[in-house]
Enzyme design. Sequence first.
Site, short mmCIF file in Angstrom:
data_model
loop_
_atom_site.label_atom_id
_atom_site.label_comp_id
_atom_site.label_asym_id
_atom_site.label_seq_id
_atom_site.Cartn_x
_atom_site.Cartn_y
_atom_site.Cartn_z
CE LYS A 54 83.16 46.18 66.56
NZ LYS A 54 83.05 44.93 65.25
CD GLN A 98 82.79 41.91 63.96
OE1 GLN A 98 82.64 43.06 64.43
NE2 GLN A 98 84.19 41.76 63.95
CG ASP A 121 82.30 48.83 59.92
OD1 ASP A 121 83.35 48.77 60.87
OD2 ASP A 121 81.84 47.53 59.78
N1 GUN Z 1 86.39 42.52 61.26
C1 GUN Z 1 87.38 42.60 61.86
N2 GUN Z 1 86.76 44.10 62.16
C2 GUN Z 1 86.62 44.88 61.40
C3 GUN Z 1 85.69 46.50 61.87
O1 GUN Z 1 86.27 47.27 61.81
N3 GUN Z 1 83.95 45.79 61.52
C4 GUN Z 1 83.78 44.71 60.52
N4 GUN Z 1 82.51 45.19 60.33
N5 GUN Z 1 84.19 42.82 60.58
C5 GUN Z 1 85.43 43.92 61.02
#
Ligand code: GUN
Length: 290
Positions: A54, A98, A121
């Site tokens: 990311k 996350q 998100d």
């Molecule tokens: N863990 C796995 N996929 C995601 C996501 O799309 N966002 C977040 N915040 N954590 C994750």
Amino acid sequence: MSARIIDGKAFAESLRAKISSRVASLVARTGRAPGLAVVLVGDDPASQIYVRSKAKQTVEVGMRSTEVRLPAETNQQDLLAVIEVMNADDGIDGILVQLPLPEHIDEAAALAAISPEKDVDGFHVVNAGLLATGGKGVVPCTPSGAMMLIEDEQRDLSGLEAVVVGRSNLVGKPMAQLLLKANCTVTVAHSRSRELPGLCRRADILVTAVGCPEMIRGDWIKPGAIAIDVGINRVPAPERGEGKTRLVGDIAFSEAVQVAGSITPVPGGVGPMTIACLLHNVLRIAESKA
Ligand code: GUN
């Protein structure tokens, strides 16, 4: 017959190129690049890989990336304090915590602490509520990416039968909302659903997000359907050598590819779309502020 294989990697690359150019115009206009802050608690290996990826892609499209890594034993109060500081920081447009979080932290409380305006998100209840009621909120990245791939296959989804397998807050529920908004007739199936093969067979659009390797068989798929596999499952691959693994989806690809009209592979389907859509969300927040 063999399905068209949907190239999510190429689609995501092209989306990132468009994002880069919009970031450049925004910077030229305002003198300020959009900023994304990512919080990682603990040292889950898969999460570490996601977070690194990311941050790298954020910088590649010309945005600013802030990464905060906290030890696994961080308590909830300290995590909420970090989020509060980010909420108040004008340099940060988007905040992502996350998941999964360590067990002693209440995930819902952490997500609720993020300002809904910075919730890239789209997991905050305000954004979930806006999506459910037709308002303008932030849409979760994976469903949003899956929807772009579906609409690239067929522009008008009106009246089509869509079946979503999986009812998570992160994927299944928002996916169903997006398909409903696009005028599909939507069924949400899950682990307690009866006659799952029959339900799947009704789908003109089948979206699977269950996390069960190759559970959905080829003969569960309606001939010509659009099959979107959100599952990413690591399975043993002894044929590649001792202890080796490979990634497979929720759909038995080699069977389904002979029946579906188009299908996403794993890896290289929906996966790459998630981060591209995350960057898209950060950009949209920054643009609307400017
Ligand atoms: N863990 C796995 N996929 C995601 C996501 O799309 N966002 C977040 N915040 N954590 C994750």
